[in-house]
Design a protein around this motif. Structure first.
Motif, PDB file in Angstrom:
ATOM      1  N   UNK A  38       0.897  -1.165  -0.007  1.00  0.00           N
ATOM      2  CA  UNK A  38      -0.002   0.151   0.072  1.00  0.00           C
ATOM      3  C   UNK A  38       0.829   1.248   0.014  1.00  0.00           C
ATOM      4  N   UNK A  39       0.431   2.297  -0.814  1.00  0.00           N
ATOM      5  CA  UNK A  39       1.078   3.543  -0.510  1.00  0.00           C
ATOM      6  C   UNK A  39      -0.166   4.588  -0.252  1.00  0.00           C
ATOM      7  N   UNK A  40       0.307   5.182   0.830  1.00  0.00           N
ATOM      8  CA  UNK A  40      -0.781   6.192   1.450  1.00  0.00           C
ATOM      9  C   UNK A  40      -0.169   7.755   1.091  1.00  0.00           C
ATOM     10  N   UNK A  41      -0.997   8.551   0.618  1.00  0.00           N
ATOM     11  CA  UNK A  41      -0.658   9.878   0.253  1.00  0.00           C
ATOM     12  C   UNK A  41      -1.410  10.811   0.611  1.00  0.00           C
ATOM     13  N   UNK A  42      -0.970  12.089   0.658  1.00  0.00           N
ATOM     14  CA  UNK A  42      -2.119  13.147   0.987  1.00  0.00           C
ATOM     15  C   UNK A  42      -1.871  14.271  -0.009  1.00  0.00           C
ATOM     16  N   UNK A  43      -2.798  15.185  -0.492  1.00  0.00           N
ATOM     17  CA  UNK A  43      -2.290  16.559  -0.707  1.00  0.00           C
ATOM     18  C   UNK A  43      -3.512  17.355  -0.319  1.00  0.00           C
ATOM     19  N   UNK A  48      -4.879   9.703  -0.592  1.00  0.00           N
ATOM     20  CA  UNK A  48      -4.820   8.635  -1.567  1.00  0.00           C
ATOM     21  C   UNK A  48      -4.197   7.321  -1.043  1.00  0.00           C
ATOM     22  N   UNK A  50      -3.227   3.751  -2.736  1.00  0.00           N
ATOM     23  CA  UNK A  50      -2.886   2.987  -3.654  1.00  0.00           C
ATOM     24  C   UNK A  50      -2.222   1.745  -3.330  1.00  0.00           C
TER      25      UNK A  50
END
Lengths: 137, 129
Positions: A38-43, A48, A50
């Protein structure tokens, strides 16, 4: 770790490898940790999540958004035949992403392109920090 | 990653500009009645970024997976990233090289290697001198 000093043993190379593994284990370790990765990101507008989920159509995936978490569940099918080599993982999997942040639950979207799942969790406008003015009575 | 793989990456001109970590994709090889099947997990690779080359006895698959994230995003957790998938599969003599078919769907590459039809047994006439 067992050290053996026979003629086929490339000692300096092995030693360097050991150091290399020690100083940059994050990539290999991350792959081995849990399935699926899993990739977890934010803006500014959204979070997000993924995940690499090759070989699964979107309807074979079960995405559940509960009060505090996002659950990704599914089963990877196995092919029929006489196997010579099997490296691809198969079977049931589940991952839980704990959401400690408020999200706009109605506007959550999921897409699956080329085996990469993207879940967009928009930050909710009402939950954004607001200034409360204090009126002096 | 081994040293040899890294020097190889630097030597290729197109990868030298943007070196990506090399990943060996998880591969299944199996046999069915109509031939051999190779399945490779290459999530994130588009059809245009995938190359399959056949050398003499080797089938080489190369694909680049790029991250779909924009630059504005900050990552909280990273467990996979952009990479270059490289995997070679050696072909046996029993494979019909002319009819190899490849199909990419949902991030899984399927390569069908049909078996070579056995040549029908025939008698060789003996010529009299």
């Amino acid at each position: 770790m067992v050290l053996d000093f026979n003629t086929l043993y490339t000692f300096p190379g092995r030693f360097e490898r050991l150091f290399e593994d020690f100083f940059k284990p994050q990539y290999a370790e991350g792959r081995r940790m849990a399935y699926p990765p899993l990739n977890v990101s934010e803006d500014e507008t959204a979070y997000y999540v993924r995940s690499e989920l090759p070989g699964l159509p979107l309807d074979a995936l079960d995405l559940t958004l509960t009060e505090k978490s996002l659950v990704i569940k599914g089963e990877r099918p196995t092919e029929q035949g006489k196997y010579y080599r099997q490296e691809r993982p198969a079977g049931f999997f589940q991952r839980v992403v704990v959401l400690n942040v408020p999200v706009d639950r109605e506007a959550v979207r999921a897409t699956l392109v080329d085996g990469v799942l993207t879940v967009v969790l928009p930050k909710c406008a009402q939950c954004a920090p607001r200034k409360i003015s204090i009126d002096v009575a | 990653m081994t040293d040899t793989a890294e020097t190889k990456t630097a030597a290729t001109p197109e990868t030298a500009a943007k070196p990506l970590p090399r990943v060996s994709p998880a591969t299944d090889i199996l046999e069915r009645e109509d031939g051999f099947y190779v399945y490779m997990d290459i999530p994130g690779v588009r059809r245009e970024d995938l190359k399959i080359d056949i050398n003499e006895n080797e089938l080489l698959v190369t694909g680049r997976a790029l991250q779909g994230a924009s630059d504005k995003e900050t990552f909280l957790e990273v467990q996979f990233g952009p990479g270059e998938y490289v995997r070679a599969v050696s072909l046996s003599d029993r494979v019909d090289r002319e009819n190899i078919a490849a199909n990419l769907k949902d991030g899984v590459l399927t390569i069908h290697l049909p078996r070579l039809e056995k040549a029908a047994p025939r008698r060789i006439p003996v010529n009299q001198a």
